[in-house]
Design an enzyme around this catalytic site. Structure first.
Site, short mmCIF file in Angstrom:
data_model
loop_
_atom_site.label_atom_id
_atom_site.label_comp_id
_atom_site.label_asym_id
_atom_site.label_seq_id
_atom_site.Cartn_x
_atom_site.Cartn_y
_atom_site.Cartn_z
N GLY A 12 3.46 -1.89 1.72
CA GLY A 12 2.76 -0.65 2.08
C GLY A 12 2.92 -0.36 3.56
O GLY A 12 3.97 -0.62 4.16
N GLN A 13 1.84 0.17 4.15
CA GLN A 13 1.90 0.57 5.57
C GLN A 13 2.16 -0.63 6.49
O GLN A 13 3.03 -0.56 7.36
CB GLN A 13 0.56 1.22 5.97
N ILE A 14 1.39 -1.70 6.29
CA ILE A 14 1.59 -2.87 7.16
C ILE A 14 2.90 -3.57 6.79
O ILE A 14 3.68 -3.96 7.67
CB ILE A 14 0.41 -3.86 7.09
N GLY A 15 3.16 -3.72 5.49
CA GLY A 15 4.37 -4.42 5.04
C GLY A 15 5.64 -3.79 5.61
O GLY A 15 6.53 -4.49 6.10
N ARG A 83 -8.92 -0.07 3.01
CA ARG A 83 -10.18 0.67 3.05
C ARG A 83 -9.96 2.17 3.07
O ARG A 83 -9.03 2.67 3.68
CB ARG A 83 -10.94 0.29 4.32
N ASN A 96 -9.19 -7.17 -4.59
CA ASN A 96 -8.18 -7.96 -3.89
C ASN A 96 -8.22 -9.44 -4.25
O ASN A 96 -7.22 -10.14 -4.08
CB ASN A 96 -8.30 -7.73 -2.37
N ILE A 119 -3.23 -11.05 5.46
CA ILE A 119 -3.85 -9.93 6.19
C ILE A 119 -4.81 -9.15 5.30
O ILE A 119 -5.66 -8.40 5.76
CB ILE A 119 -2.76 -8.97 6.77
N HIS A 176 -13.87 -11.48 10.25
CA HIS A 176 -13.29 -10.17 10.56
C HIS A 176 -14.17 -9.08 9.94
O HIS A 176 -13.81 -8.44 8.97
CB HIS A 176 -11.87 -10.10 10.00
P1 A3D Z 1 -1.17 -0.27 1.66
O1 A3D Z 1 -0.33 0.65 2.46
O2 A3D Z 1 -1.97 0.30 0.53
O3 A3D Z 1 -0.24 -1.42 1.08
C1 A3D Z 1 -0.67 -2.36 0.15
C2 A3D Z 1 0.47 -2.61 -0.79
O4 A3D Z 1 0.09 -3.66 -1.67
C3 A3D Z 1 0.82 -1.39 -1.67
O5 A3D Z 1 2.18 -1.06 -1.48
C4 A3D Z 1 0.55 -1.88 -3.09
O6 A3D Z 1 1.47 -1.39 -4.05
C5 A3D Z 1 0.70 -3.39 -2.91
N1 A3D Z 1 0.07 -4.18 -3.96
C6 A3D Z 1 -1.09 -3.94 -4.64
N2 A3D Z 1 -1.30 -4.91 -5.53
C7 A3D Z 1 -0.26 -5.79 -5.41
C8 A3D Z 1 0.07 -7.00 -6.07
N3 A3D Z 1 -0.69 -7.50 -7.02
N4 A3D Z 1 1.21 -7.62 -5.68
C9 A3D Z 1 2.00 -7.11 -4.71
N5 A3D Z 1 1.72 -5.97 -4.06
C10 A3D Z 1 0.61 -5.32 -4.41
O7 A3D Z 1 -2.19 -1.08 2.60
P2 A3D Z 1 -1.97 -1.56 4.11
O8 A3D Z 1 -0.61 -2.12 4.25
O9 A3D Z 1 -2.43 -0.50 5.04
O10 A3D Z 1 -3.08 -2.73 4.19
C11 A3D Z 1 -2.91 -3.91 3.43
C12 A3D Z 1 -4.15 -4.80 3.50
O11 A3D Z 1 -4.38 -5.21 4.84
C13 A3D Z 1 -5.45 -4.14 3.05
O12 A3D Z 1 -6.22 -5.03 2.29
C14 A3D Z 1 -6.17 -3.83 4.35
O13 A3D Z 1 -7.58 -3.74 4.21
C15 A3D Z 1 -5.76 -5.03 5.17
N6 A3D Z 1 -5.90 -4.90 6.62
C16 A3D Z 1 -6.32 -5.99 7.29
C17 A3D Z 1 -6.45 -5.97 8.66
C18 A3D Z 1 -6.93 -7.19 9.38
O14 A3D Z 1 -7.03 -7.18 10.58
C19 A3D Z 1 -7.29 -8.38 8.64
C20 A3D Z 1 -6.13 -4.80 9.36
C21 A3D Z 1 -5.68 -3.70 8.65
C22 A3D Z 1 -5.55 -3.77 7.27
#
Ligand code: A3D
Length: 320
Positions: A12-15, A83, A96, A119, A176
């Site tokens: 996703g966004q972070i990945g 979120r 999650n 993360i 966190h």
């Molecule tokens: P997002 O862009 O939604 O990416 C998440 C990805 O996970 C999506 O591409 C989904 O398709 C994929 N996904 C869902 N279920 C599965 C699964 N079972 N197996 C593999 N992939 C799956 O989210 P994001 O990248 O913005 O954020 C990801 C996570 O990081 C979220 O839980 C956020 O809350 C968390 N986050 C944590 C911090 C910290 O500082 C700890 C900061 C920002 C975000």
């Protein structure tokens, strides 16, 4: 020598940002994994097509099958749901937790020797669940939050003092959540501890208090602005710093959600503490002493984390 292999679970966004940064820094070959078909493949190809422009050598591929992460040296997990406005990190728990179970199995079967950085939120509880589900040694599974929270603290201090971010060190410990513990006494501008900065009149106590408060709410500030998700540039940069410390045996001391087995008087819990990260994963947990207020704040934050871990155990007793 073969290149390192970096697997990113969640594209996703972070990945996607992680993949781009890992490419730019030539940390190794990169596999993006996601359950969404096409997303990891599309992002991998897009970033690979930027490599001739930026001049980096890295193989990138996208996958929907865990086989692709086989033998990974580092795995960074962002799989799950982020979120939305009005949602707390804890609201994400049930959704999650199931994702961590699936990801843990995938890692156990395909890359049991990897260093794993989680993360996914709610961070401290999810990294606990991921370690249990994967069965990897606790020193090889760590959560990223403290580097980000401390980076926010550092950035706000840089803005307020006009000093380069490079000369500002800050430490944010605990879970966190909004009750995280930015440690003012252990944070410095140009080597000068923040309380001294206030004494000298460079920074008012009021300004410092507002920076501490803004740090605690830093994630929510971005969520409210973006409206469609949460922060991703700074979280990705923070996890890359941790991955780099492991891959290059840098032995950096970074605030990280590490497994506590007696340190800080805490057992079977992941929570943010200063951790030395090197070729053996988390090689040492640094125990800092707290004054009465810090102790109280850390205890409060720890209690929130332990409440979430207890909820995880209730939802999935197999993890306990
Ligand atoms: P997002 O862009 O939604 O990416 C998440 C990805 O996970 C999506 O591409 C989904 O398709 C994929 N996904 C869902 N279920 C599965 C699964 N079972 N197996 C593999 N992939 C799956 O989210 P994001 O990248 O913005 O954020 C990801 C996570 O990081 C979220 O839980 C956020 O809350 C968390 N986050 C944590 C911090 C910290 O500082 C700890 C900061 C920002 C975000």
């Amino acid at each position: 020598m073969a290149r390192n292999k970096i697997a990113l679970i969640g594209a996703g966004q972070i990945g996607g940002t992680l993949a781009h940064l890992a490419g730019l820094k030539e940390l190794g070959d990169i596999v993006l994994f996601d359950i969404a078909e096409g997303t990891p493949q599309g992002k991998a190809l897009d970033i690979a097509e930027s490599s001739p422009v930026d001049g980096f050598d890295a193989k990138l591929c996208g996958a929907n099958d865990y086989k692709a992460i086989e033998g990974a040296d580092v795995i960074i997990v962002t799989a799950g749901v982020p979120r939305k406005p009005g949602m707390s990190r804890d609201d994400l728990l049930g959704i999650n937790l199931k994702v961590m179970d699936a990801v843990g199995q995938g890692i156990k079967q395909n890359a049991p020797n990897a260093f794993v950085i989680c993360i996914t939120n709610p961070l401290d509880a999810m990294v606990w669940a991921l370690q249990k589900a994967s069965g990897l040694p606790a020193n090889k599974v760590v959560g990223m939050a403290g580097v980000l929270d401390s980076a926010r603290f550092r950035y706000f201090l840089a803005e307020a003092t006009g000093v380069s971010v490079k000369d500002i060190h800050a430490m944010t410990l605990g879970g966190h959540g909004d009750d995280m513990v930015p440690l003012v006494r252990y944070s410095t501008v140009g080597g000068v501890p923040l309380p001294e900065l206030v004494k000298s009149g460079w920074l008012t106590q009021e300004k410092l208090d507002s920076i501490v408060d803004r740090t605690r709410k830093g994630g929510g500030e971005i969520v409210a602005l973006l409206k469609t998700g949460s922060a991703f540039y700074a979280p990705a940069a923070s996890a890359i710093a941790m991955a780099e410390s492991y891959l290059k045996d840098q032995k950096r001391v970074l605030p990280a959600a590490a497994y506590l087995n007696g340190e800080y008087g805490v057992t079977d819990t992941y929570v943010g503490v200063p951790a030395l990260i090197g070729a053996n994963g988390v090689e040492k947990i640094i125990e800092v002493s707290f004054d009465a207020t810090e102790k109280e704040q850390f205890a409060k934050s720890l209690a929130s984390v332990q409440g979430l871990i207890a909820a995880c155990k209730q939802i999935n007793p197999a993890l306990a």
